[in-house]
Design a protein around this motif. Structure first.
Motif, PDB file in Angstrom:
ATOM      1  N   GLU A 150      26.515  87.752  38.221  1.00  0.00           N
ATOM      2  CA  GLU A 150      26.283  87.246  39.568  1.00  0.00           C
ATOM      3  C   GLU A 150      26.528  85.746  39.516  1.00  0.00           C
ATOM      4  O   GLU A 150      25.945  85.055  38.686  1.00  0.00           O
ATOM      5  CB  GLU A 150      24.850  87.515  40.017  1.00  0.00           C
ATOM      6  CG  GLU A 150      24.529  88.981  40.153  1.00  0.00           C
ATOM      7  CD  GLU A 150      23.082  89.211  40.540  1.00  0.00           C
ATOM      8  OE1 GLU A 150      22.733  88.919  41.700  1.00  0.00           O
ATOM      9  OE2 GLU A 150      22.316  89.645  39.675  1.00  0.00           O
ATOM     10  N   ALA A 151      27.391  85.275  40.372  1.00  0.00           N
ATOM     11  CA  ALA A 151      27.708  83.850  40.414  1.00  0.00           C
ATOM     12  C   ALA A 151      27.469  83.330  41.825  1.00  0.00           C
ATOM     13  O   ALA A 151      27.934  83.929  42.796  1.00  0.00           O
ATOM     14  CB  ALA A 151      29.155  83.608  40.004  1.00  0.00           C
ATOM     15  N   ILE A 152      26.731  82.233  41.923  1.00  0.00           N
ATOM     16  CA  ILE A 152      26.497  81.558  43.196  1.00  0.00           C
ATOM     17  C   ILE A 152      27.382  80.320  43.175  1.00  0.00           C
ATOM     18  O   ILE A 152      27.238  79.467  42.293  1.00  0.00           O
ATOM     19  CB  ILE A 152      25.015  81.132  43.352  1.00  0.00           C
ATOM     20  CG1 ILE A 152      24.062  82.274  43.014  1.00  0.00           C
ATOM     21  CG2 ILE A 152      24.786  80.562  44.733  1.00  0.00           C
ATOM     22  CD1 ILE A 152      24.129  83.454  43.920  1.00  0.00           C
ATOM     23  N   ILE A 153      28.314  80.237  44.122  1.00  0.00           N
ATOM     24  CA  ILE A 153      29.283  79.139  44.120  1.00  0.00           C
ATOM     25  C   ILE A 153      29.406  78.524  45.505  1.00  0.00           C
ATOM     26  O   ILE A 153      28.897  79.066  46.482  1.00  0.00           O
ATOM     27  CB  ILE A 153      30.676  79.628  43.648  1.00  0.00           C
ATOM     28  CG1 ILE A 153      31.232  80.675  44.615  1.00  0.00           C
ATOM     29  CG2 ILE A 153      30.603  80.164  42.228  1.00  0.00           C
ATOM     30  CD1 ILE A 153      32.689  81.024  44.374  1.00  0.00           C
ATOM     31  N   LYS A 154      30.123  77.401  45.560  1.00  0.00           N
ATOM     32  CA  LYS A 154      30.422  76.778  46.844  1.00  0.00           C
ATOM     33  C   LYS A 154      31.466  77.625  47.577  1.00  0.00           C
ATOM     34  O   LYS A 154      32.408  78.128  46.951  1.00  0.00           O
ATOM     35  CB  LYS A 154      30.950  75.354  46.634  1.00  0.00           C
ATOM     36  CG  LYS A 154      29.877  74.421  46.098  1.00  0.00           C
ATOM     37  CD  LYS A 154      30.412  73.008  45.957  1.00  0.00           C
ATOM     38  CE  LYS A 154      29.283  72.090  45.520  1.00  0.00           C
ATOM     39  NZ  LYS A 154      29.706  70.691  45.490  1.00  0.00           N
ATOM     40  N   PRO A 155      31.318  77.790  48.894  1.00  0.00           N
ATOM     41  CA  PRO A 155      32.218  78.681  49.639  1.00  0.00           C
ATOM     42  C   PRO A 155      33.702  78.337  49.522  1.00  0.00           C
ATOM     43  O   PRO A 155      34.537  79.233  49.438  1.00  0.00           O
ATOM     44  CB  PRO A 155      31.742  78.536  51.088  1.00  0.00           C
ATOM     45  CG  PRO A 155      30.322  78.113  50.981  1.00  0.00           C
ATOM     46  CD  PRO A 155      30.243  77.271  49.734  1.00  0.00           C
ATOM     47  N   PHE A 156      34.042  77.066  49.476  1.00  0.00           N
ATOM     48  CA  PHE A 156      35.467  76.705  49.438  1.00  0.00           C
ATOM     49  C   PHE A 156      36.115  76.987  48.085  1.00  0.00           C
ATOM     50  O   PHE A 156      37.335  76.907  47.944  1.00  0.00           O
ATOM     51  CB  PHE A 156      35.681  75.239  49.847  1.00  0.00           C
ATOM     52  CG  PHE A 156      35.124  74.223  48.876  1.00  0.00           C
ATOM     53  CD1 PHE A 156      35.885  73.752  47.829  1.00  0.00           C
ATOM     54  CD2 PHE A 156      33.839  73.726  49.040  1.00  0.00           C
ATOM     55  CE1 PHE A 156      35.394  72.816  46.941  1.00  0.00           C
ATOM     56  CE2 PHE A 156      33.326  72.779  48.173  1.00  0.00           C
ATOM     57  CZ  PHE A 156      34.101  72.330  47.115  1.00  0.00           C
ATOM     58  N   LYS A 157      35.325  77.392  47.094  1.00  0.00           N
ATOM     59  CA  LYS A 157      35.855  77.725  45.771  1.00  0.00           C
ATOM     60  C   LYS A 157      36.114  79.228  45.608  1.00  0.00           C
ATOM     61  O   LYS A 157      36.608  79.672  44.577  1.00  0.00           O
ATOM     62  CB  LYS A 157      34.878  77.260  44.683  1.00  0.00           C
ATOM     63  CG  LYS A 157      34.887  75.772  44.467  1.00  0.00           C
ATOM     64  CD  LYS A 157      36.220  75.371  43.908  1.00  0.00           C
ATOM     65  CE  LYS A 157      36.217  73.994  43.300  1.00  0.00           C
ATOM     66  NZ  LYS A 157      37.470  73.740  42.580  1.00  0.00           N
ATOM     67  N   LEU A 158      35.791  80.024  46.627  1.00  0.00           N
ATOM     68  CA  LEU A 158      35.901  81.484  46.517  1.00  0.00           C
ATOM     69  C   LEU A 158      37.310  81.946  46.166  1.00  0.00           C
ATOM     70  O   LEU A 158      37.493  82.767  45.274  1.00  0.00           O
ATOM     71  CB  LEU A 158      35.431  82.152  47.811  1.00  0.00           C
ATOM     72  CG  LEU A 158      35.565  83.677  47.850  1.00  0.00           C
ATOM     73  CD1 LEU A 158      34.767  84.324  46.730  1.00  0.00           C
ATOM     74  CD2 LEU A 158      35.134  84.203  49.204  1.00  0.00           C
ATOM     75  N   ASP A 159      38.322  81.438  46.848  1.00  0.00           N
ATOM     76  CA  ASP A 159      39.699  81.884  46.583  1.00  0.00           C
ATOM     77  C   ASP A 159      40.122  81.571  45.148  1.00  0.00           C
ATOM     78  O   ASP A 159      40.762  82.393  44.498  1.00  0.00           O
ATOM     79  CB  ASP A 159      40.676  81.254  47.570  1.00  0.00           C
ATOM     80  CG  ASP A 159      40.593  81.883  48.947  1.00  0.00           C
ATOM     81  OD1 ASP A 159      40.128  83.040  49.039  1.00  0.00           O
ATOM     82  OD2 ASP A 159      40.972  81.214  49.929  1.00  0.00           O
TER      83      ASP A 159
END
Length: 112
Positions: free
Chosen positions: A5-14
């Motif tokens: 499970e990774a929680i990341i910044k939305p703009f890094k999703l791609d």
């Protein structure tokens, strides 16, 4: 089998999705989330009134994979999600006891 499970910044999703595809992972689950850690949130101004935004938008990625692929996936997520600034996120790894594909009834490694 392990679950990442990774929680990341939305703009890094791609970038993270592409990095995981490059190492051969086929399926991921993505959930929009809100939260805060050391980043704590920030204040904004709306119609002249200042208010605190406690929960910041994040994206939660979940991947279930073979034990042998865990380190490659962690490295791919870490390298593609990192900005070097506070709030980049976290990665959690846990054991998965069983996986079952609903359509075919396959179990274990065949189900993922």
């Amino acid at each position: 089998m392990k679950k990442i499970e990774a929680i990341i910044k939305p703009f890094k999703l791609d970038e993270v999705k592409e990095a995981l595809q490059e190492i051969g992972l086929q399926g991921i689950t993505v959930t929009e989330a809100k939260g805060f850690g050391r980043q704590k949130g920030h204040t904004e101004l709306y119609r002249g009134a200042e208010y605190v935004v406690d929960f910041l938008p994040k994206v939660k990625i979940e991947v279930v994979l073979h034990d042998a692929d865990v380190e490659k996936a962690i490295e791919a997520i870490q390298q593609s999600a990192q900005t070097g600034r506070i709030g980049d996120g976290k990665i959690f790894i846990s054991a998965v006891e069983e996986a079952i594909r609903i359509r075919t009834g396959e179990r274990g490694a065949e189900a993922i």
